[in-house]
Write a protein that holds these residues in place. Structure first.
Motif, PDB file in Angstrom:
ATOM      1  N   MET A  30     -56.190  21.069 -64.790  1.00  0.00           N
ATOM      2  CA  MET A  30     -56.227  20.187 -63.630  1.00  0.00           C
ATOM      3  C   MET A  30     -57.480  19.318 -63.539  1.00  0.00           C
ATOM      4  N   PRO A  31     -58.678  19.842 -63.790  1.00  0.00           N
ATOM      5  CA  PRO A  31     -59.847  18.947 -63.684  1.00  0.00           C
ATOM      6  C   PRO A  31     -59.743  17.739 -64.615  1.00  0.00           C
ATOM      7  N   GLY A  32     -59.308  17.968 -65.847  1.00  0.00           N
ATOM      8  CA  GLY A  32     -59.158  16.853 -66.779  1.00  0.00           C
ATOM      9  C   GLY A  32     -58.022  15.929 -66.389  1.00  0.00           C
ATOM     10  N   VAL A  33     -56.933  16.514 -65.918  1.00  0.00           N
ATOM     11  CA  VAL A  33     -55.788  15.714 -65.453  1.00  0.00           C
ATOM     12  C   VAL A  33     -56.212  14.816 -64.293  1.00  0.00           C
ATOM     13  N   ARG A  34     -56.922  15.383 -63.353  1.00  0.00           N
ATOM     14  CA  ARG A  34     -57.399  14.611 -62.200  1.00  0.00           C
ATOM     15  C   ARG A  34     -58.330  13.489 -62.652  1.00  0.00           C
ATOM     16  N   SER A  35     -59.217  13.779 -63.564  1.00  0.00           N
ATOM     17  CA  SER A  35     -60.153  12.764 -64.059  1.00  0.00           C
ATOM     18  C   SER A  35     -59.422  11.624 -64.750  1.00  0.00           C
ATOM     19  N   ASP A  36     -58.414  11.955 -65.548  1.00  0.00           N
ATOM     20  CA  ASP A  36     -57.658  10.912 -66.244  1.00  0.00           C
ATOM     21  C   ASP A  36     -56.872  10.056 -65.256  1.00  0.00           C
ATOM     22  N   LEU A  37     -56.317  10.673 -64.229  1.00  0.00           N
ATOM     23  CA  LEU A  37     -55.599   9.911 -63.218  1.00  0.00           C
ATOM     24  C   LEU A  37     -56.547   8.950 -62.504  1.00  0.00           C
ATOM     25  N   GLU A  38     -57.705   9.423 -62.126  1.00  0.00           N
ATOM     26  CA  GLU A  38     -58.652   8.568 -61.425  1.00  0.00           C
ATOM     27  C   GLU A  38     -59.089   7.395 -62.296  1.00  0.00           C
ATOM     28  N   ALA A  39     -59.269   7.643 -63.588  1.00  0.00           N
ATOM     29  CA  ALA A  39     -59.645   6.551 -64.489  1.00  0.00           C
ATOM     30  C   ALA A  39     -58.556   5.486 -64.545  1.00  0.00           C
TER      31      ALA A  39
END
Length: 450
Positions: free
Chosen positions: A18-27
């Motif tokens: 989830m942390p990486g998924v969230r970061s990619d979405l925000e980017a």
């Protein structure tokens, strides 16, 4: 992971991702990929590039493609699963709607911001979260993908997918699949998943009336000559019956799914002012999903500020008609045209121009793929089965998929909820529901592979 992949395995794996998924979405949200804005087409190119890189990092053989030179960029790709496993096409789109007036947003539209469990930003839900849903499902399986996945991330959905038919024809062999998962819809409510099984189509027609060759003084000629605004208002009024429902003869109506839409929820989600009465007749879900609806979405006439005391010679309106499943754009245009011609007042000159059309959809949501989806959604939502729901809005490109791949099972899913506010200010993604969506898609791929 070794051996059969359990639900617990997938929950644990996705929680760690989830942390990486969230970061990619925000980017992705930070990229202003507004396909309707010529000044930001470089951002559409950038979003295609970043999307391709994200999937390439997960072992997908990706390529940025176009229907022709200068057309919007789409991302297609493939990651193979076991020999003989089903092929699943995962669709989303990387372009977004314009953000319009920043003053209407509670936080900057291009800077993803979390408030009260939602992530706000243009495209945070529609449809960059759809892209990330597919990405997270691939990450959850790593090299143990249970199906062969094909990928199609479109770059012009928000401008009517003009080149989509050409893309589907050009890359037909690389996109053909047993199951197509279209992540561009929503769920029934927070805590209640859904499969979208019907969508209204639409037509948009510009209607112009002329009554004079030139503007004239309202004091000298008012009361004798009808002005164009007066005539157009009179003509537009004929489009609705006494209840506010469509008065255009020949349009199709039908029954809707047996779903209760409580009055208090309707008022909360619609933004209706206190005391506002509904238009039309029949169950609310029929009025929203399976009956035509007529709206004037634009009006050209002199502005109030600076208006002079003259009779306007010409006025124009854009009429949008949402058409029910079972109807066609061709029929709706013909019915609207006949209605307008019949009701033109005072001998005014009528001219019309079809802006665009989109076909309605009714999906036969039965068979093994739908069984696999319902089981996946029920498990992801801790025992709550999905609702088969209609959508009053339109996703015209689904008709293109159904026509191009008639043997495929088409599943229309999504990340939105009733308060997502897609296309409007303060578009937001409910983060807890988003985690359920990610799990549901991973479970769906597992179930299809089994």
């Amino acid at each position: 992971m070794t051996g059969p992949v359990t639900t617990t395995d997938l929950r644990t794996r996705l929680a760690g991702l989830m942390p990486g998924v969230r970061s990619d979405l925000e980017a992705l949200v930070r990229i202003q990929s507004v396909s309707a804005d010529p000044a930001r087409l470089d951002q559409v190119e950038e979003s295609a590039r970043v999307t391709a890189e994200l999937f390439a990092a997960e072992g997908v053989d990706v390529e940025i493609v176009r229907a022709f030179d200068g057309a919007p960029p789409a991302v297609i790709g493939e990651k193979k699963g076991p020999e003989g496993a089903p092929t699943v096409l995962l669709y989303a789109h990387h372009d977004v709607q314009p953000e319009n007036d920043h003053a209407d947003w509670d936080s900057p539209p291009w800077e993803p911001t979390e408030r009260d469990g939602r992530l706000y930003g243009r495209g945070a839900a529609d449809d960059k979260a759809g892209i990330i849903t597919h990405l997270a499902a691939l990450r959850a399986f790593g090299d143990e993908l249970p199906v062969t996945v094909r990928l199609f991330i479109e770059g012009e959905e928000e401008v009517a997918s003009a080149t989509l038919p050409q893309l589907l024809k050009k890359y037909e062999d690389r996109l053909r699949s047993d199951v197509i998962v279209i992540a561009d819809s929503g769920n029934w409510d927070i805590g209640v998943p859904a499969l979208t099984t019907s969508l209204r189509g639409l037509i948009r027609v510009d209607v112009e009336l002329r009554t004079l060759t030139h503007a004239v003084h309202s004091g000298m000629w008012g009361g004798l000559e009808p002005d164009a605004i007066m005539a157009l208002v009179r003509l537009l009024d004929t489009l609705w019956d006494a209840d506010g429902g469509s008065a255009i003869e020949g349009l199709v109506s039908g029954p809707a799914a047996d779903v209760d839409y409580p009055e208090e929820r309707l008022r909360a989600e619609s933004g209706a002012i206190p005391g506002l009465s509904w238009v039309g007749s029949g169950p609310a879900v029929e009025r929203l999903w399976t009956k035509p609806a007529v709206t004037v979405t634009g009006f050209d006439a002199p502005k109030v500020d600076g208006a002079s005391n003259t009779l306007s010679p010409v006025a124009r309106a854009r009429v949008t008609v949402r058409i029910a499943p079972g109807d066609t754009g061709e029929n709706a245009v013909a019915c609207l045209q006949a209605h307008l011609e019949k009701n033109v007042p005072w001998g005014a000159e009528l001219s019309t121009k079809v802006v665009d059309t989109g076909e309605p959809i009714a999906i036969d949501a039965t068979g093994p793929a739908y069984d696999a989806a319902r089981a996946a959604f029920t498990e992801a939502w801790d025992g709550t089965p999905p609702v088969d729901m209609g959508v009053g809005g339109s996703i015209p490109f689904i008709a293109e998929f159904l026509e191009s791949f008639p043997a495929a099972s088409v599943l229309v899913t999504g990340v939105e909820d009733p308060d997502t506010r897609a296309h409007g200010p303060n578009e937001g993604l409910h983060l807890a529901e988003f985690e359920k969506v990610l799990l549901a898609e991973a479970l769906l791929l597992r179930n299809l592979g089994a």
